[in-house]
Motif scaffolding. Structure first.
Motif, PDB file in Angstrom:
ATOM      1  N   ALA A  11       0.824  -1.266  -0.036  1.00 36.71           N
ATOM      2  CA  ALA A  11      -0.092  -0.035   0.078  1.00 36.71           C
ATOM      3  C   ALA A  11       0.891   1.191   0.066  1.00 36.71           C
ATOM      4  O   ALA A  11       0.623   2.195  -0.684  1.00 36.71           O
ATOM      5  CB  ALA A  11      -0.941  -0.009   1.148  1.00 36.71           C
ATOM      6  N   VAL A  69      -6.489   0.081  -0.446  1.00 34.30           N
ATOM      7  CA  VAL A  69      -7.436  -0.386   0.501  1.00 34.30           C
ATOM      8  C   VAL A  69      -7.973  -1.728   0.088  1.00 34.30           C
ATOM      9  O   VAL A  69      -8.223  -2.704   0.918  1.00 34.30           O
ATOM     10  CB  VAL A  69      -8.494   0.715   0.941  1.00 34.30           C
ATOM     11  N   SER A  72      -7.004  -5.311   1.263  1.00 35.01           N
ATOM     12  CA  SER A  72      -7.496  -5.603   2.503  1.00 35.01           C
ATOM     13  C   SER A  72      -8.100  -7.089   2.353  1.00 35.01           C
ATOM     14  O   SER A  72      -8.023  -8.258   3.116  1.00 35.01           O
ATOM     15  CB  SER A  72      -8.152  -4.763   3.235  1.00 35.01           C
ATOM     16  N   LYS A  88      -7.865  -2.208   6.978  1.00 32.83           N
ATOM     17  CA  LYS A  88      -8.279  -1.147   5.954  1.00 32.83           C
ATOM     18  C   LYS A  88      -7.661   0.353   6.678  1.00 32.83           C
ATOM     19  O   LYS A  88      -6.949   1.083   5.771  1.00 32.83           O
ATOM     20  CB  LYS A  88      -9.738  -0.925   5.894  1.00 32.83           C
ATOM     21  N   VAL A  89      -7.626   0.707   7.795  1.00 36.08           N
ATOM     22  CA  VAL A  89      -7.316   1.770   8.439  1.00 36.08           C
ATOM     23  C   VAL A  89      -5.882   1.977   8.137  1.00 36.08           C
ATOM     24  O   VAL A  89      -5.069   3.011   7.705  1.00 36.08           O
ATOM     25  CB  VAL A  89      -7.642   1.985   9.789  1.00 36.08           C
ATOM     26  N   LEU A  91      -3.891   0.420   5.970  1.00 32.10           N
ATOM     27  CA  LEU A  91      -3.844   0.509   4.307  1.00 32.10           C
ATOM     28  C   LEU A  91      -3.977   1.976   3.997  1.00 32.10           C
ATOM     29  O   LEU A  91      -3.301   2.730   3.001  1.00 32.10           O
ATOM     30  CB  LEU A  91      -4.667  -0.361   3.496  1.00 32.10           C
ATOM     31  N   VAL A  92      -5.103   2.569   4.748  1.00 33.20           N
ATOM     32  CA  VAL A  92      -5.199   4.071   4.169  1.00 33.20           C
ATOM     33  C   VAL A  92      -3.873   4.992   4.599  1.00 33.20           C
ATOM     34  O   VAL A  92      -3.492   5.848   3.801  1.00 33.20           O
ATOM     35  CB  VAL A  92      -6.650   4.557   4.990  1.00 33.20           C
ATOM     36  N   ALA A 119      -8.632   6.128  -0.922  1.00 36.36           N
ATOM     37  CA  ALA A 119      -8.510   5.304   0.046  1.00 36.36           C
ATOM     38  C   ALA A 119      -9.786   5.125   0.899  1.00 36.36           C
ATOM     39  O   ALA A 119     -10.241   4.053   1.291  1.00 36.36           O
ATOM     40  CB  ALA A 119      -7.274   5.597   0.999  1.00 36.36           C
ATOM     41  N   VAL A 120     -10.185   6.292   1.249  1.00 35.27           N
ATOM     42  CA  VAL A 120     -11.426   6.065   2.224  1.00 35.27           C
ATOM     43  C   VAL A 120     -12.656   5.689   1.562  1.00 35.27           C
ATOM     44  O   VAL A 120     -13.563   5.177   1.911  1.00 35.27           O
ATOM     45  CB  VAL A 120     -11.670   7.653   3.015  1.00 35.27           C
ATOM     46  N   GLY A 122     -12.647   3.346  -0.188  1.00 35.41           N
ATOM     47  CA  GLY A 122     -12.766   1.818   0.057  1.00 35.41           C
ATOM     48  C   GLY A 122     -13.122   1.542   1.357  1.00 35.41           C
ATOM     49  O   GLY A 122     -13.571   0.368   1.715  1.00 35.41           O
ATOM     50  N   VAL A 123     -13.441   2.326   2.431  1.00 39.03           N
ATOM     51  CA  VAL A 123     -13.758   1.963   3.595  1.00 39.03           C
ATOM     52  C   VAL A 123     -15.160   2.537   3.759  1.00 39.03           C
ATOM     53  O   VAL A 123     -16.203   1.877   4.440  1.00 39.03           O
ATOM     54  CB  VAL A 123     -12.850   2.638   4.665  1.00 39.03           C
TER      55      VAL A 123
END
Length: 208
Positions: A11, A69, A72, A88-89, A91-92, A119-120, A122-123
């Motif tokens: 990442a 992200v 993950s 995920k956090v 990876l962000v 990135a976010v 993807g969350v």
């Protein structure tokens, strides 16, 4: 754990792809970090090289954040689990750090706004899409990219908590941290906005 660390490293490398630097050098013979705000991002690319160069920079920066992200899913954690969210956090963070301190460009990058948005996405995609609307409206009215970015960042926890009714403490904290991070990285812009010295940005060159 070893796999997680490997994914975080990948990442970071994805975030380190210096699209503004590579596109500027390859197609225009210009290092955008030596002009304008000296940031290796889409906004400075727009100011220095124009919309034709800025659009692919913006797209690549967003996509590399999203791709980071999406890594993950290779970890095999159950969807919605704490382990998946925590990864995920991480990876962000890795992708944004990569953009700000890119190993492929002498550790001199940009602010990471587009990469952070990707990135976010993807969350929490729905909230991010609403934030993009906020950015577009504020930028359209003021022509300040910085103000649009900060407004979108502040709106993120508002949407997460107020619109979607999220009750997960981890996600609420994450959304607030994102907002604070954008305010922190734009602290110089805030000073310029208050002193009325912030530069406006136009998608197309103005005649006259």
């Amino acid at each position: 754990m070893v796999l997680d660390i490997g994914l975080i490293a990948v990442a970071y490398l994805l975030g380190s792809i210096p699209s503004a630097v590579w596109i500027g050098r390859r197609f225009y013979g210009v290092d955008v970090r030596q002009h304008g705000s000296k940031n290796a991002g889409a906004t400075n690319t727009l100011r220095v090289l124009g919309l034709r160069a800025a659009l692919p920079v913006f797209a690549i920066d967003m996509l590399k954040g999203l791709a980071a992200v999406m890594l993950s899913h290779l970890a095999g954690y159950p969807a919605g689990s704490d382990a998946m969210f925590n990864l995920k956090v991480a990876l962000v963070a890795a992708a944004v750090i990569g953009h700000i301190l890119p190993v492929f460009a002498g550790f001199k990058g940009g602010k990471g706004v587009a990469t952070l948005a990707g990135a976010v996405l993807g969350v929490y995609p729905l909230a991010v899409l609403l934030c993009l609307v906020v950015f577009a409206v504020v930028f359209g009215l003021t022509r300040y990219v910085s103000l649009g970015s900060m407004s979108a960042g502040v709106a993120f926890p508002v949407f997460v908590i107020g619109v979607f009714g999220e009750r997960s403490l981890a996600l609420i904290v994450f959304s607030v941290v994102i907002a604070l991070l954008l305010l922190f990285t734009h602290r110089k812009n805030i000073r310029r906005l208050l002193s009325h010295t912030e530069s406006k940005t136009y998608l197309f060159k103005r005649k006259g």
